[in-house]
Design an enzyme around this catalytic site. Structure first.
Site, short mmCIF file in Angstrom:
data_model
loop_
_atom_site.label_atom_id
_atom_site.label_comp_id
_atom_site.label_asym_id
_atom_site.label_seq_id
_atom_site.Cartn_x
_atom_site.Cartn_y
_atom_site.Cartn_z
N PHE A 67 0.83 -1.21 0.00
CA PHE A 67 0.00 0.00 0.00
C PHE A 67 0.87 1.25 0.00
O PHE A 67 1.82 1.37 0.77
CB PHE A 67 -0.89 -0.02 1.24
CG PHE A 67 -1.94 1.04 1.30
CD1 PHE A 67 -2.96 1.08 0.36
CD2 PHE A 67 -1.92 1.99 2.31
CE1 PHE A 67 -3.95 2.05 0.42
CE2 PHE A 67 -2.90 2.97 2.38
CZ PHE A 67 -3.92 3.00 1.44
N ASP A 90 5.92 -6.26 13.83
CA ASP A 90 5.00 -5.71 12.83
C ASP A 90 3.74 -5.20 13.53
O ASP A 90 2.98 -5.98 14.10
CB ASP A 90 4.65 -6.78 11.81
CG ASP A 90 3.93 -6.23 10.58
OD1 ASP A 90 3.36 -5.13 10.66
OD2 ASP A 90 3.95 -6.91 9.54
N TRP A 94 -0.63 -8.39 4.35
CA TRP A 94 -1.83 -7.77 4.92
C TRP A 94 -3.02 -8.14 4.05
O TRP A 94 -2.98 -7.99 2.84
CB TRP A 94 -1.68 -6.25 4.96
CG TRP A 94 -2.76 -5.52 5.71
CD1 TRP A 94 -2.69 -5.06 6.99
CD2 TRP A 94 -4.06 -5.15 5.22
NE1 TRP A 94 -3.87 -4.43 7.33
CE2 TRP A 94 -4.73 -4.47 6.27
CE3 TRP A 94 -4.72 -5.33 4.01
CZ2 TRP A 94 -6.02 -3.98 6.13
CZ3 TRP A 94 -6.03 -4.85 3.87
CH2 TRP A 94 -6.66 -4.17 4.91
N SER A 133 3.38 -6.72 2.13
CA SER A 133 2.22 -6.07 2.73
C SER A 133 0.95 -6.37 1.93
O SER A 133 0.58 -7.52 1.78
CB SER A 133 2.50 -4.56 2.84
OG SER A 133 1.51 -3.91 3.60
N MET A 134 0.29 -5.35 1.37
CA MET A 134 -0.88 -5.63 0.54
C MET A 134 -0.48 -6.41 -0.71
O MET A 134 -1.30 -7.15 -1.27
CB MET A 134 -1.60 -4.34 0.16
CG MET A 134 -2.48 -3.78 1.26
SD MET A 134 -3.61 -2.55 0.61
CE MET A 134 -4.53 -2.13 2.08
N HIS A 180 7.26 -4.26 9.99
CA HIS A 180 6.48 -4.47 8.76
C HIS A 180 7.28 -4.14 7.51
O HIS A 180 7.08 -4.75 6.46
CB HIS A 180 5.22 -3.60 8.82
CG HIS A 180 4.28 -3.81 7.68
ND1 HIS A 180 3.57 -4.98 7.50
CD2 HIS A 180 3.94 -3.01 6.62
CE1 HIS A 180 2.83 -4.89 6.42
NE2 HIS A 180 3.04 -3.71 5.86
#
Length: 305
Positions: free
Chosen positions: A106, A220, A199, A174-175, A252
């Site tokens: 993201f 994280d 995520w 992440s995303m 993270h």
């Protein structure tokens, strides 16, 4: 060493079958010839092995045995994702390679995952670090974009002739990591997935059929392992080749910079399942132990794929 090329030469697709057949024939002869090397004899067993026999030093190294070139893919030249950079071994002597598409997280761009490009490519993969259509795209969109990037690589890119389209994988941060799970769920033919501090609001990944290595981080706070990587791992089918690696003293953003532990186990996972290279099984089974950079490592051993 990374060299810039705008239009790398491609090995014709029509040569791929002849090359594989030649490798198999040579391997069979080698197995029958007294004194033939183990590497020669193994060609018949696994024509997808690439590079020398691995060692701890070789999988932890900043670069593998292959010289690497790269080419930029402008966003205007593709559809379904935002373009990116392709990293690939310069040699064509070893035949085709497996390919991996990698998505950022993201608000991030491919620059946040760029270190993975040459690092993985030098171990014997074609690697595509991509930009997404927008930096706000959700994981399900990033998953579709990863698949669009793989389709472009294998069907329309200037390096398509260097790639075995049956040996593909996905990674993401992440995303983008959540997107790699979405991609694996959607396309069960993928050979490997490596979500990095992933995520995603979805917690049930029981439909995934792709061998998956999840990497979390003990520090994280964006995608805490207790609500992301751990339940993702637990939801994967028990019969699936899967693993969970938790980084010690990491946040993270750990996958956004060069990380030896991430690289070591990502390379081993991709080699083991994209290339079916059991020489890398030694780094995954028995399960790695906790240590200075690892809180824990869970998984199923021995692997079945």
């Amino acid at each position: 060493m990374v060299r810039q090329h705008s239009s790398p030469p491609a090995t014709p697709r029509t040569a791929r079958g002849l090359w594989a057949a030649a490798l198999t024939t040579l391997g069979l002869f080698a197995a029958l010839i007294p004194g033939a090397s183990g590497a020669q004899a193994l060609v018949a067993d696994n024509p997808y092995e690439r590079g020398p026999a691995p060692t701890v030093a070789s999988i932890e190294a900043a670069r593998g045995s292959y010289a690497v070139a790269q080419t930029t893919v402008p966003s205007a030249s593709v559809t379904g994702f935002g373009g990116g950079t392709v990293y690939y071994p310069t040699t064509t002597a070893d035949g085709t390679f497996g390919a991996v598409a990698v998505a950022p997280g993201f608000l991030a761009t491919q620059s946040n995952i760029a270190w993975l490009g040459p690092r993985l490519a030098s171990q014997g993969f074609v690697v595509f670090t991509i930009d997404t259509n927008t930096t706000l795209d959700a994981p399900d969109s990033r998953g579709r974009q990863l698949l669009a990037a793989l389709d472009y690589l294998t069907r329309g890119s200037t390096v398509s002739g260097r790639i075995d389209g049956t040996r593909l994988g996905v990674m993401g941060h992440s995303m983008g990591g959540g997107g790699s799970l979405e991609a694996a769920k959607s396309r069960t033919s993928l050979k490997a997935a490596v979500p990095l501090t992933a995520w995603n609001l979805t917690k049930d990944w029981s439909q995934v059929r792709t061998p998956t290595l999840l990497v979390g981080a003990d520090g994280d706070t964006t995608a805490p392992v207790a609500t992301h990587s751990e339940p993702f791992y637990e939801s994967l089918p028990g019969s699936l080749d899967k693993a969970y690696l938790e980084l010690r003293g990491a946040t993270h953003s750990a996958p956004a910079t060069a990380n030896t532990t991430i690289a070591k186990y990502s390379v081993s996972w991709l080699k083991r399942f994209i290339d079916n290279d059991t020489r890398y099984e030694q780094f995954l089974c028995p399960l790695p132990q906790a240590g200075p950079t690892i809180v824990e490592y869970r998984g199923n051993c021995p692997h079945t794929s």
